[in-house]
Design a protein around this motif. Structure first.
Motif, short mmCIF file in Angstrom:
data_model
loop_
_atom_site.label_atom_id
_atom_site.label_comp_id
_atom_site.label_asym_id
_atom_site.label_seq_id
_atom_site.Cartn_x
_atom_site.Cartn_y
_atom_site.Cartn_z
N UNK A 224 0.86 -1.19 0.00
CA UNK A 224 0.00 0.00 0.00
C UNK A 224 0.89 1.24 0.00
N UNK A 225 0.30 2.38 -0.32
CA UNK A 225 1.07 3.63 -0.47
C UNK A 225 1.82 4.02 0.79
N UNK A 226 1.20 3.87 1.94
CA UNK A 226 1.85 4.25 3.20
C UNK A 226 3.08 3.37 3.45
N UNK A 227 2.94 2.08 3.23
CA UNK A 227 4.07 1.17 3.42
C UNK A 227 5.18 1.49 2.43
N UNK A 228 4.82 1.76 1.19
CA UNK A 228 5.81 2.10 0.17
C UNK A 228 6.56 3.37 0.55
N UNK A 229 5.84 4.39 1.06
CA UNK A 229 6.49 5.63 1.49
C UNK A 229 7.43 5.37 2.66
N UNK A 230 6.98 4.54 3.61
CA UNK A 230 7.80 4.23 4.77
C UNK A 230 9.06 3.49 4.35
N UNK A 231 8.93 2.50 3.48
CA UNK A 231 10.09 1.74 3.01
C UNK A 231 11.05 2.65 2.27
N UNK A 232 10.52 3.47 1.38
CA UNK A 232 11.37 4.36 0.59
C UNK A 232 12.12 5.33 1.49
#
Length: 122
Positions: A88-96
């Protein structure tokens, strides 16, 4: 087997409890470790009166373990291929953000190393 980070965290807890006056047995019971482990951890405290060679050797061993741990973490991330994992977008932002922050800090450490040891990085 404990990771270097877990060992460092345990040793910090042992030192903290020892400063409160707790006995080795009480520290061992509280942390769920053996009293021999407590004694060994207490002996690893960086005593400013210890010979310089011993303190330097301990610092080299700590840095070596940290570099090995960082290399293993990079390998694990590479194998996990997070950029190709549906998230999901939030997880992708956190990982990035986490990956960029870690990469920036590692690059800063590599630059400092190159400044201090130019013959080793050339």
């Amino acid at each position: 087997m404990s990771s270097p980070a877990e060992v460092a965290e345990r040793r910090a807890a042992v030192r903290h409890l020892a400063k409160t006056g707790a006995s080795n047995r009480a520290i061992a019971d509280q942390l769920g470790i053996g009293k021999d482990t407590v004694a060994r951890d207490m002996s690893q405290v960086d005593d400013p009166r210890a010979p310089m060679a011993q303190r330097l050797a301990r610092a080299v061993a700590q840095a070596d373990a940290a570099v090995a741990q960082a290399s293993a973490a990079v390998q694990a991330v590479s194998e996990a291929r997070p950029a190709y994992t549906l998230a999901d977008d939030e997880t992708a932002r956190r990982w990035c953000g986490a990956l960029r922050a870690a990469a920036d800090e590692l690059a800063a450490q590599a630059d400092a190393f190159a400044d201090y040891y130019p013959c080793a990085t050339g």
